[in-house]
Design an enzyme around this catalytic site. Structure first.
Site, PDB file in Angstrom:
ATOM      1  N   ASP A   1       5.753  -3.380   9.362  1.00  0.00           N
ATOM      2  CA  ASP A   1       6.146  -2.131   8.716  1.00  0.00           C
ATOM      3  C   ASP A   1       6.895  -1.344   9.770  1.00  0.00           C
ATOM      4  O   ASP A   1       6.290  -0.760  10.674  1.00  0.00           O
ATOM      5  CB  ASP A   1       4.934  -1.348   8.213  1.00  0.00           C
ATOM      6  CG  ASP A   1       5.316   0.044   7.695  1.00  0.00           C
ATOM      7  OD1 ASP A   1       6.528   0.326   7.571  1.00  0.00           O
ATOM      8  OD2 ASP A   1       4.407   0.851   7.427  1.00  0.00           O
TER       9      ASP A   1
ATOM     10  N   GLU B   1       8.761  -4.400   6.028  1.00  0.00           N
ATOM     11  CA  GLU B   1       8.712  -3.170   5.221  1.00  0.00           C
ATOM     12  C   GLU B   1       9.511  -2.057   5.902  1.00  0.00           C
ATOM     13  O   GLU B   1       9.448  -1.892   7.121  1.00  0.00           O
ATOM     14  CB  GLU B   1       7.241  -2.762   5.079  1.00  0.00           C
ATOM     15  CG  GLU B   1       6.987  -1.454   4.365  1.00  0.00           C
ATOM     16  CD  GLU B   1       5.502  -1.100   4.410  1.00  0.00           C
ATOM     17  OE1 GLU B   1       5.200   0.107   4.311  1.00  0.00           O
ATOM     18  OE2 GLU B   1       4.652  -1.999   4.558  1.00  0.00           O
TER      19      GLU B   1
ATOM     20  N   ASP C   1       9.099   1.053   1.126  1.00  0.00           N
ATOM     21  CA  ASP C   1       7.984   1.994   0.983  1.00  0.00           C
ATOM     22  C   ASP C   1       8.555   3.399   0.868  1.00  0.00           C
ATOM     23  O   ASP C   1       8.671   3.962  -0.217  1.00  0.00           O
ATOM     24  CB  ASP C   1       7.035   1.866   2.168  1.00  0.00           C
ATOM     25  CG  ASP C   1       5.868   2.849   2.096  1.00  0.00           C
ATOM     26  OD1 ASP C   1       5.645   3.454   1.022  1.00  0.00           O
ATOM     27  OD2 ASP C   1       5.170   3.031   3.106  1.00  0.00           O
TER      28      ASP C   1
ATOM     29  N   LYS D   1       1.844   2.648  -3.644  1.00  0.00           N
ATOM     30  CA  LYS D   1       0.945   3.717  -3.205  1.00  0.00           C
ATOM     31  C   LYS D   1       0.946   4.776  -4.307  1.00  0.00           C
ATOM     32  O   LYS D   1       1.846   5.620  -4.359  1.00  0.00           O
ATOM     33  CB  LYS D   1       1.415   4.326  -1.888  1.00  0.00           C
ATOM     34  CG  LYS D   1       1.390   3.372  -0.702  1.00  0.00           C
ATOM     35  CD  LYS D   1       1.943   4.046   0.546  1.00  0.00           C
ATOM     36  CE  LYS D   1       1.888   3.127   1.750  1.00  0.00           C
ATOM     37  NZ  LYS D   1       2.533   3.740   2.958  1.00  0.00           N
TER      38      LYS D   1
ATOM     39  N   ARG E   1      -3.576   4.586   2.340  1.00  0.00           N
ATOM     40  CA  ARG E   1      -2.884   5.516   3.240  1.00  0.00           C
ATOM     41  C   ARG E   1      -3.677   5.659   4.529  1.00  0.00           C
ATOM     42  O   ARG E   1      -4.888   5.422   4.568  1.00  0.00           O
ATOM     43  CB  ARG E   1      -2.709   6.896   2.598  1.00  0.00           C
ATOM     44  CG  ARG E   1      -2.034   6.925   1.243  1.00  0.00           C
ATOM     45  CD  ARG E   1      -0.674   6.215   1.211  1.00  0.00           C
ATOM     46  NE  ARG E   1       0.324   6.747   2.121  1.00  0.00           N
ATOM     47  CZ  ARG E   1       1.276   7.641   1.781  1.00  0.00           C
ATOM     48  NH1 ARG E   1       1.331   8.097   0.543  1.00  0.00           N
ATOM     49  NH2 ARG E   1       2.169   8.037   2.653  1.00  0.00           N
ATOM     50  N   SER E   2      -3.008   6.094   5.587  1.00  0.00           N
ATOM     51  CA  SER E   2      -3.700   6.219   6.872  1.00  0.00           C
ATOM     52  C   SER E   2      -4.816   7.258   6.801  1.00  0.00           C
ATOM     53  O   SER E   2      -5.839   7.127   7.447  1.00  0.00           O
ATOM     54  CB  SER E   2      -2.704   6.592   7.972  1.00  0.00           C
ATOM     55  OG  SER E   2      -2.125   7.842   7.717  1.00  0.00           O
TER      56      SER E   2
ATOM     57  N   LYS F   1      -2.095  -4.681   1.577  1.00  0.00           N
ATOM     58  CA  LYS F   1      -2.328  -4.141   2.913  1.00  0.00           C
ATOM     59  C   LYS F   1      -3.706  -3.465   2.971  1.00  0.00           C
ATOM     60  O   LYS F   1      -4.005  -2.595   2.163  1.00  0.00           O
ATOM     61  CB  LYS F   1      -1.238  -3.131   3.268  1.00  0.00           C
ATOM     62  CG  LYS F   1       0.117  -3.768   3.519  1.00  0.00           C
ATOM     63  CD  LYS F   1       1.192  -2.725   3.777  1.00  0.00           C
ATOM     64  CE  LYS F   1       0.988  -2.039   5.103  1.00  0.00           C
ATOM     65  NZ  LYS F   1       2.091  -1.081   5.387  1.00  0.00           N
TER      66      LYS F   1
END
EC number: 4.2.1.11
Length: 423
Positions: free
Chosen positions: A241, A284, A310, A335, A364-365, A386
Protein backbone atom coordinates in the site's frame (compact mmCIF):
# COMPACT_ATOMS: atom_id res chain seq x y z
CA UNK A 1 -40.80 -4.31 7.96
CA UNK A 2 -38.45 -3.13 10.70
CA UNK A 3 -39.78 -0.57 13.15
CA UNK A 4 -37.07 1.31 15.04
CA UNK A 5 -38.00 2.01 18.67
CA UNK A 6 -34.82 3.73 19.85
CA UNK A 7 -31.58 5.23 18.58
CA UNK A 8 -28.84 6.04 21.11
CA UNK A 9 -25.37 7.47 20.51
CA UNK A 10 -22.29 8.21 22.57
CA UNK A 11 -18.63 9.10 22.27
CA UNK A 12 -16.21 6.19 22.79
CA UNK A 13 -12.56 5.56 21.81
CA UNK A 14 -10.99 3.81 18.86
CA UNK A 15 -7.90 1.61 19.10
CA UNK A 16 -5.66 4.69 18.99
CA UNK A 17 -7.55 6.28 21.89
CA UNK A 18 -9.19 8.85 19.61
CA UNK A 19 -12.87 9.69 20.07
CA UNK A 20 -15.41 8.09 17.74
CA UNK A 21 -19.20 7.79 17.55
CA UNK A 22 -21.00 4.64 18.66
CA UNK A 23 -24.69 4.04 17.91
CA UNK A 24 -27.23 1.53 19.23
CA UNK A 25 -30.54 0.73 17.53
CA UNK A 26 -33.44 -1.28 18.95
CA UNK A 27 -36.51 -2.48 17.08
CA UNK A 28 -40.06 -3.38 18.06
CA UNK A 29 -39.19 -7.05 17.51
CA UNK A 30 -36.67 -6.83 20.33
CA UNK A 31 -33.66 -6.83 18.00
CA UNK A 32 -30.51 -4.85 18.76
CA UNK A 33 -27.67 -3.50 16.64
CA UNK A 34 -24.55 -1.59 17.66
CA UNK A 35 -21.81 -0.03 15.54
CA UNK A 36 -19.01 2.53 15.77
CA UNK A 37 -17.30 4.74 13.20
CA UNK A 38 -13.56 3.99 12.79
CA UNK A 39 -11.20 6.47 11.18
CA UNK A 40 -8.02 6.03 9.19
CA UNK A 41 -4.68 7.71 9.77
CA UNK A 42 -4.27 8.16 6.02
CA UNK A 43 -7.62 9.72 5.06
CA UNK A 44 -8.37 10.53 1.44
CA UNK A 45 -9.69 14.01 0.64
CA UNK A 46 -12.67 12.48 -1.16
CA UNK A 47 -13.88 10.44 1.83
CA UNK A 48 -17.07 11.16 3.77
CA UNK A 49 -16.39 13.94 6.25
CA UNK A 50 -15.42 13.01 9.79
CA UNK A 51 -17.11 15.68 11.92
CA UNK A 52 -15.02 16.59 14.97
CA UNK A 53 -15.62 19.29 17.56
CA UNK A 54 -12.30 21.08 16.94
CA UNK A 55 -12.22 22.18 20.58
CA UNK A 56 -8.52 22.04 21.57
CA UNK A 57 -9.45 21.69 25.26
CA UNK A 58 -11.19 18.36 24.57
CA UNK A 59 -9.05 15.52 23.17
CA UNK A 60 -6.95 18.08 21.29
CA UNK A 61 -9.92 18.93 19.08
CA UNK A 62 -10.76 15.34 18.16
CA UNK A 63 -13.92 14.89 20.25
CA UNK A 64 -17.11 14.02 18.36
CA UNK A 65 -19.91 15.39 20.52
CA UNK A 66 -21.36 17.35 17.60
CA UNK A 67 -21.66 14.17 15.56
CA UNK A 68 -23.24 12.39 18.53
CA UNK A 69 -25.78 15.21 18.82
CA UNK A 70 -26.55 14.90 15.13
CA UNK A 71 -27.48 11.26 15.74
CA UNK A 72 -29.64 11.89 18.80
CA UNK A 73 -31.17 15.25 17.83
CA UNK A 74 -31.46 15.08 14.03
CA UNK A 75 -31.33 11.46 12.87
CA UNK A 76 -33.15 9.67 15.69
CA UNK A 77 -36.41 11.69 15.47
CA UNK A 78 -36.65 10.78 11.77
CA UNK A 79 -36.15 7.06 12.41
CA UNK A 80 -37.87 6.20 15.69
CA UNK A 81 -41.39 4.93 15.13
CA UNK A 82 -40.98 4.60 11.37
CA UNK A 83 -40.97 1.40 9.29
CA UNK A 84 -38.07 0.47 7.04
CA UNK A 85 -38.31 -2.57 4.82
CA UNK A 86 -34.76 -2.69 3.50
CA UNK A 87 -31.27 -1.39 4.20
CA UNK A 88 -31.63 0.89 1.19
CA UNK A 89 -34.78 2.46 2.65
CA UNK A 90 -32.94 3.32 5.84
CA UNK A 91 -29.82 4.57 4.07
CA UNK A 92 -31.85 6.69 1.65
CA UNK A 93 -33.47 8.36 4.64
CA UNK A 94 -30.04 9.12 6.11
CA UNK A 95 -28.74 10.53 2.83
CA UNK A 96 -31.84 12.68 2.47
CA UNK A 97 -31.35 14.13 5.94
CA UNK A 98 -27.77 15.16 5.16
CA UNK A 99 -28.22 16.21 1.53
CA UNK A 100 -24.51 16.57 0.67
CA UNK A 101 -22.12 14.46 -1.34
CA UNK A 102 -19.51 14.19 1.43
CA UNK A 103 -21.96 13.86 4.38
CA UNK A 104 -20.63 17.23 5.51
CA UNK A 105 -23.79 18.37 7.31
CA UNK A 106 -24.33 15.51 9.73
CA UNK A 107 -20.89 13.93 9.39
CA UNK A 108 -20.02 10.59 7.87
CA UNK A 109 -19.12 9.45 11.37
CA UNK A 110 -22.72 10.09 12.44
CA UNK A 111 -24.39 8.48 9.41
CA UNK A 112 -22.15 5.43 9.12
CA UNK A 113 -22.70 3.83 12.56
CA UNK A 114 -26.47 4.27 12.18
CA UNK A 115 -26.36 2.43 8.85
CA UNK A 116 -24.29 -0.43 10.27
CA UNK A 117 -26.31 -0.69 13.49
CA UNK A 118 -29.49 -1.03 11.42
CA UNK A 119 -27.89 -3.78 9.32
CA UNK A 120 -27.06 -5.69 12.48
CA UNK A 121 -30.53 -5.14 13.93
CA UNK A 122 -32.18 -6.46 10.77
CA UNK A 123 -29.91 -9.50 10.79
CA UNK A 124 -30.89 -10.12 14.41
CA UNK A 125 -34.58 -9.87 13.49
CA UNK A 126 -34.03 -12.47 10.79
CA UNK A 127 -32.17 -14.75 13.19
CA UNK A 128 -29.07 -14.66 10.98
CA UNK A 129 -25.41 -13.92 11.46
CA UNK A 130 -24.61 -10.60 9.82
CA UNK A 131 -22.47 -12.19 7.12
CA UNK A 132 -25.35 -14.55 6.31
CA UNK A 133 -27.66 -11.55 6.04
CA UNK A 134 -25.25 -9.90 3.59
CA UNK A 135 -24.55 -13.02 1.50
CA UNK A 136 -25.72 -13.08 -2.12
CA UNK A 137 -25.36 -16.85 -2.45
CA UNK A 138 -23.78 -19.92 -0.86
CA UNK A 139 -20.96 -19.37 1.62
CA UNK A 140 -18.13 -21.69 0.64
CA UNK A 141 -14.80 -19.90 1.11
CA UNK A 142 -12.90 -18.04 3.82
CA UNK A 143 -10.88 -15.05 2.55
CA UNK A 144 -7.09 -15.14 2.85
CA UNK A 145 -5.90 -12.57 5.41
CA UNK A 146 -3.20 -10.09 4.38
CA UNK A 147 -0.84 -8.87 7.12
CA UNK A 148 0.61 -5.35 7.22
CA UNK A 149 3.90 -6.20 8.90
CA UNK A 150 6.13 -3.19 8.15
CA UNK A 151 4.95 0.43 8.20
CA UNK A 152 6.41 3.31 6.24
CA UNK A 153 6.40 7.03 6.94
CA UNK A 154 8.90 9.21 8.74
CA UNK A 155 10.35 6.76 11.24
CA UNK A 156 13.32 6.85 13.61
CA UNK A 157 15.63 5.04 11.22
CA UNK A 158 14.39 6.08 7.81
CA UNK A 159 11.89 8.00 5.71
CA UNK A 160 10.03 5.25 3.89
CA UNK A 161 7.76 6.59 1.14
CA UNK A 162 5.52 3.51 0.95
CA UNK A 163 2.99 3.16 3.72
CA UNK A 164 2.42 -0.58 4.16
CA UNK A 165 4.45 -3.69 3.36
CA UNK A 166 2.17 -6.72 3.41
CA UNK A 167 2.63 -10.49 3.56
CA UNK A 168 0.02 -12.79 2.04
CA UNK A 169 0.05 -16.50 3.02
CA UNK A 170 -1.01 -17.48 -0.49
CA UNK A 171 0.06 -21.11 -0.10
CA UNK A 172 -1.81 -21.82 3.13
CA UNK A 173 -4.14 -24.80 3.12
CA UNK A 174 -6.52 -23.52 5.82
CA UNK A 175 -7.38 -20.33 7.64
CA UNK A 176 -5.68 -21.65 10.78
CA UNK A 177 -2.47 -22.20 8.83
CA UNK A 178 -2.75 -18.81 7.10
CA UNK A 179 -3.04 -17.05 10.46
CA UNK A 180 -0.11 -18.99 11.91
CA UNK A 181 2.02 -18.15 8.88
CA UNK A 182 1.33 -14.43 9.25
CA UNK A 183 2.08 -14.52 12.99
CA UNK A 184 5.29 -16.54 12.63
CA UNK A 185 6.67 -14.27 9.90
CA UNK A 186 5.82 -11.23 12.01
CA UNK A 187 7.67 -12.74 15.00
CA UNK A 188 10.87 -13.14 12.95
CA UNK A 189 11.03 -9.49 11.89
CA UNK A 190 12.25 -7.71 15.08
CA UNK A 191 15.31 -9.95 15.37
CA UNK A 192 16.15 -9.46 11.71
CA UNK A 193 15.71 -5.69 11.97
CA UNK A 194 17.98 -5.46 15.02
CA UNK A 195 20.57 -7.71 13.42
CA UNK A 196 20.60 -5.63 10.22
CA UNK A 197 20.57 -2.16 11.77
CA UNK A 198 22.02 -2.57 15.26
CA UNK A 199 18.89 -0.93 16.70
CA UNK A 200 15.86 -2.51 18.35
CA UNK A 201 12.77 -2.69 16.14
CA UNK A 202 10.17 -0.02 16.85
CA UNK A 203 6.41 -0.06 16.36
CA UNK A 204 5.02 1.79 13.37
CA UNK A 205 1.88 3.90 13.14
CA UNK A 206 -0.29 0.95 12.11
CA UNK A 207 1.24 -1.47 14.65
CA UNK A 208 3.58 -3.19 12.25
CA UNK A 209 7.31 -2.64 12.64
CA UNK A 210 8.66 0.72 11.55
CA UNK A 211 10.55 0.43 8.27
CA UNK A 212 14.29 0.39 9.00
CA UNK A 213 15.17 1.43 5.43
CA UNK A 214 14.13 4.21 3.09
CA UNK A 215 14.52 1.90 0.09
CA UNK A 216 11.39 -0.24 -0.51
CA UNK A 217 13.55 -2.88 -2.19
CA UNK A 218 15.52 -3.37 1.03
CA UNK A 219 12.32 -3.69 3.06
CA UNK A 220 10.94 -6.36 0.72
CA UNK A 221 14.27 -8.21 0.90
CA UNK A 222 14.04 -8.14 4.69
CA UNK A 223 10.55 -9.61 4.46
CA UNK A 224 11.89 -12.38 2.24
CA UNK A 225 14.41 -13.19 4.96
CA UNK A 226 11.60 -13.36 7.53
CA UNK A 227 9.62 -15.72 5.30
CA UNK A 228 12.66 -17.97 4.90
CA UNK A 229 13.42 -17.88 8.63
CA UNK A 230 9.85 -18.98 9.36
CA UNK A 231 10.15 -21.86 6.89
CA UNK A 232 7.57 -20.67 4.36
CA UNK A 233 9.63 -20.05 1.23
CA UNK A 234 7.58 -20.44 -1.93
CA UNK A 235 4.28 -20.18 -0.05
CA UNK A 236 4.07 -16.42 0.67
CA UNK A 237 3.53 -13.45 -1.60
CA UNK A 238 3.75 -9.74 -0.82
CA UNK A 239 1.71 -6.61 -1.45
CA UNK A 240 2.18 -2.87 -1.11
CA UNK A 241 0.00 0.00 0.00
CA UNK A 242 2.01 2.95 -1.28
CA UNK A 243 -0.49 5.59 -0.03
CA UNK A 244 1.33 7.87 -2.43
CA UNK A 245 -0.90 10.88 -1.73
CA UNK A 246 0.98 11.18 1.58
CA UNK A 247 4.27 11.77 -0.24
CA UNK A 248 2.96 13.79 -3.20
CA UNK A 249 3.75 17.45 -3.83
CA UNK A 250 1.02 19.08 -5.88
CA UNK A 251 3.09 22.05 -6.98
CA UNK A 252 5.94 20.06 -8.51
CA UNK A 253 3.73 17.01 -9.25
CA UNK A 254 6.42 14.75 -7.80
CA UNK A 255 6.61 11.94 -5.25
CA UNK A 256 9.16 11.37 -2.52
CA UNK A 257 11.10 8.16 -3.10
CA UNK A 258 14.46 6.94 -1.79
CA UNK A 259 15.49 10.37 -0.55
CA UNK A 260 14.64 12.18 -3.77
CA UNK A 261 11.62 13.25 -5.78
CA UNK A 262 10.31 11.54 -8.91
CA UNK A 263 7.44 12.03 -11.33
CA UNK A 264 4.65 9.54 -12.01
CA UNK A 265 6.50 7.83 -14.85
CA UNK A 266 9.61 7.22 -12.75
CA UNK A 267 7.57 5.99 -9.79
CA UNK A 268 5.68 3.50 -11.95
CA UNK A 269 8.97 2.40 -13.50
CA UNK A 270 10.41 1.75 -10.04
CA UNK A 271 7.33 -0.22 -9.02
CA UNK A 272 7.60 -2.25 -12.22
CA UNK A 273 11.14 -3.26 -11.22
CA UNK A 274 9.87 -4.37 -7.81
CA UNK A 275 7.09 -6.45 -9.35
CA UNK A 276 9.62 -8.17 -11.60
CA UNK A 277 11.79 -9.19 -8.65
CA UNK A 278 9.20 -9.84 -5.91
CA UNK A 279 5.92 -11.74 -6.02
CA UNK A 280 3.48 -8.88 -5.37
CA UNK A 281 -0.19 -9.84 -5.33
CA UNK A 282 -1.35 -6.22 -5.50
CA UNK A 283 -0.12 -2.63 -5.32
CA UNK A 284 -2.52 -0.22 -3.67
CA UNK A 285 -2.57 3.54 -4.30
CA UNK A 286 0.68 3.71 -6.30
CA UNK A 287 -0.12 7.31 -7.29
CA UNK A 288 -1.87 10.35 -5.79
CA UNK A 289 -5.63 10.21 -5.27
CA UNK A 290 -6.23 12.55 -8.23
CA UNK A 291 -3.43 11.35 -10.52
CA UNK A 292 -5.75 9.52 -12.92
CA UNK A 293 -3.20 9.49 -15.74
CA UNK A 294 -0.61 8.00 -13.41
CA UNK A 295 -2.99 5.26 -12.32
CA UNK A 296 -3.79 4.43 -15.94
CA UNK A 297 -0.07 4.22 -16.65
CA UNK A 298 0.36 1.89 -13.67
CA UNK A 299 -2.39 -0.43 -14.95
CA UNK A 300 -0.66 -0.61 -18.34
CA UNK A 301 2.83 -1.16 -16.97
CA UNK A 302 2.40 -3.27 -13.82
CA UNK A 303 1.24 -6.40 -15.60
CA UNK A 304 2.66 -8.79 -12.98
CA UNK A 305 0.38 -7.51 -10.20
CA UNK A 306 -3.01 -5.85 -9.64
CA UNK A 307 -3.36 -2.08 -9.27
CA UNK A 308 -5.94 -1.20 -6.61
CA UNK A 309 -7.40 2.17 -5.71
CA UNK A 310 -8.09 3.21 -2.12
CA UNK A 311 -7.79 7.00 -1.86
CA UNK A 312 -8.47 7.09 -5.61
CA UNK A 313 -11.91 5.50 -5.28
CA UNK A 314 -12.86 5.81 -1.57
CA UNK A 315 -15.60 3.17 -2.00
CA UNK A 316 -17.46 5.70 -4.16
CA UNK A 317 -19.36 4.32 -7.15
CA UNK A 318 -18.95 7.52 -9.19
CA UNK A 319 -15.18 7.44 -8.77
CA UNK A 320 -15.14 3.73 -9.53
CA UNK A 321 -17.11 4.40 -12.72
CA UNK A 322 -14.42 6.86 -13.79
CA UNK A 323 -11.67 4.36 -12.96
CA UNK A 324 -13.42 1.79 -15.13
CA UNK A 325 -13.81 4.24 -18.01
CA UNK A 326 -10.16 5.32 -17.84
CA UNK A 327 -8.76 1.88 -17.00
CA UNK A 328 -7.19 3.46 -13.94
CA UNK A 329 -7.59 0.54 -11.52
CA UNK A 330 -8.22 -3.19 -11.43
CA UNK A 331 -9.95 -3.19 -8.08
CA UNK A 332 -10.70 -1.07 -5.06
CA UNK A 333 -10.23 -1.18 -1.30
CA UNK A 334 -13.63 -1.61 0.35
CA UNK A 335 -13.83 0.65 3.41
CA UNK A 336 -17.53 1.35 4.03
CA UNK A 337 -16.93 4.30 6.34
CA UNK A 338 -15.25 6.11 3.42
CA UNK A 339 -18.59 6.49 1.66
CA UNK A 340 -20.85 6.45 4.72
CA UNK A 341 -23.58 3.82 4.26
CA UNK A 342 -23.83 0.08 3.72
CA UNK A 343 -26.00 0.53 0.62
CA UNK A 344 -23.50 2.80 -1.14
CA UNK A 345 -20.71 0.37 -0.26
CA UNK A 346 -22.59 -2.57 -1.73
CA UNK A 347 -23.48 -0.59 -4.86
CA UNK A 348 -19.77 0.07 -5.40
CA UNK A 349 -18.96 -3.58 -4.78
CA UNK A 350 -21.60 -4.71 -7.28
CA UNK A 351 -20.27 -2.34 -9.94
CA UNK A 352 -16.75 -3.66 -9.42
CA UNK A 353 -17.91 -7.27 -9.62
CA UNK A 354 -19.88 -6.64 -12.79
CA UNK A 355 -16.71 -5.24 -14.37
CA UNK A 356 -14.41 -8.05 -13.31
CA UNK A 357 -12.65 -6.03 -10.60
CA UNK A 358 -11.51 -7.01 -7.13
CA UNK A 359 -12.87 -5.61 -3.90
CA UNK A 360 -10.36 -5.73 -1.04
CA UNK A 361 -12.13 -5.16 2.31
CA UNK A 362 -9.99 -3.40 4.89
CA UNK A 363 -10.30 -2.02 8.38
CA UNK A 364 -8.98 1.40 9.35
CA UNK A 365 -5.90 2.19 11.42
CA UNK A 366 -8.19 3.70 14.06
CA UNK A 367 -10.17 0.50 14.18
CA UNK A 368 -12.80 -1.20 16.31
CA UNK A 369 -13.11 -4.71 17.74
CA UNK A 370 -16.40 -5.51 16.03
CA UNK A 371 -15.68 -4.33 12.48
CA UNK A 372 -18.37 -4.78 9.84
CA UNK A 373 -15.71 -5.25 7.15
CA UNK A 374 -15.30 -8.80 8.41
CA UNK A 375 -18.94 -9.62 7.73
CA UNK A 376 -18.64 -7.96 4.33
CA UNK A 377 -15.52 -9.97 3.49
CA UNK A 378 -17.20 -13.24 4.32
CA UNK A 379 -20.69 -12.44 3.09
CA UNK A 380 -19.44 -11.12 -0.24
CA UNK A 381 -17.04 -14.05 -0.62
CA UNK A 382 -13.99 -11.98 -1.53
CA UNK A 383 -10.77 -13.95 -2.12
CA UNK A 384 -8.53 -11.93 0.22
CA UNK A 385 -8.72 -9.05 2.69
CA UNK A 386 -6.50 -6.72 4.70
CA UNK A 387 -6.27 -7.55 8.40
CA UNK A 388 -3.44 -5.33 9.62
CA UNK A 389 -0.54 -6.40 11.80
CA UNK A 390 -1.09 -9.37 14.15
CA UNK A 391 -0.49 -7.28 17.24
CA UNK A 392 -3.35 -5.21 18.72
CA UNK A 393 -6.69 -6.49 19.99
CA UNK A 394 -8.97 -5.26 17.20
CA UNK A 395 -6.63 -6.73 14.57
CA UNK A 396 -6.32 -10.06 16.37
CA UNK A 397 -10.12 -10.18 16.60
CA UNK A 398 -10.35 -10.00 12.81
CA UNK A 399 -8.25 -13.15 12.60
CA UNK A 400 -10.31 -14.86 15.30
CA UNK A 401 -13.46 -13.98 13.34
CA UNK A 402 -12.18 -15.86 10.31
CA UNK A 403 -11.17 -18.90 12.32
CA UNK A 404 -14.59 -19.03 13.99
CA UNK A 405 -16.33 -18.63 10.63
CA UNK A 406 -14.46 -21.60 9.20
CA UNK A 407 -16.03 -23.73 11.92
CA UNK A 408 -19.46 -22.10 11.62
CA UNK A 409 -19.70 -22.78 7.88
CA UNK A 410 -19.59 -26.56 7.30
CA UNK A 411 -17.51 -27.57 4.33
CA UNK A 412 -15.94 -24.16 3.83
CA UNK A 413 -12.33 -23.87 2.69
CA UNK A 414 -9.70 -21.18 2.40
CA UNK A 415 -9.90 -19.21 -0.83
CA UNK A 416 -7.29 -20.30 -3.37
CA UNK A 417 -5.60 -17.16 -4.60
CA UNK A 418 -2.68 -18.77 -6.44
CA UNK A 419 -4.92 -19.04 -9.50
CA UNK A 420 -5.63 -15.31 -9.34
CA UNK A 421 -2.04 -14.14 -8.87
CA UNK A 422 -0.22 -12.68 -11.88
CA UNK A 423 3.35 -13.25 -10.68
Amino acid sequence: MTVITSVAARQILDCKARPMVEVEIRTDAGAFGRAAAPTGSSVGIHEAKVLRDEDPSNYDGLSVHRAVSNVTDVIAPKLVGFEFETQRDLDDALLGLDGTVDKGVLGGNAIYPVSVAFLRAQAAEAGERVYEHIARGPLTTIPVPCFNVINGGRNRDAVQAFNEFIVVPAGAESIDEAVEMGVQIFKRLPGLIESATGNPATVGGSYGYAAPYGDPHSVLSLMQEAVAAAGYEGRVSFALDCASSEMYDRESKTYELNGGRVDSTALVGYLKQLTEEFDLLFVEDPLDEDDWEGFSLAVRELTRTYVLGDDLIVTNKQRLDRAIAERAAEGFVLKPNQIGTITESLDTFDTATENGMFALPSGRSGGVIDDIVMDLSLGLQVPFQKNGAPRSGERIEKLNFLMRAAQEIPGSSLSRIETLARY
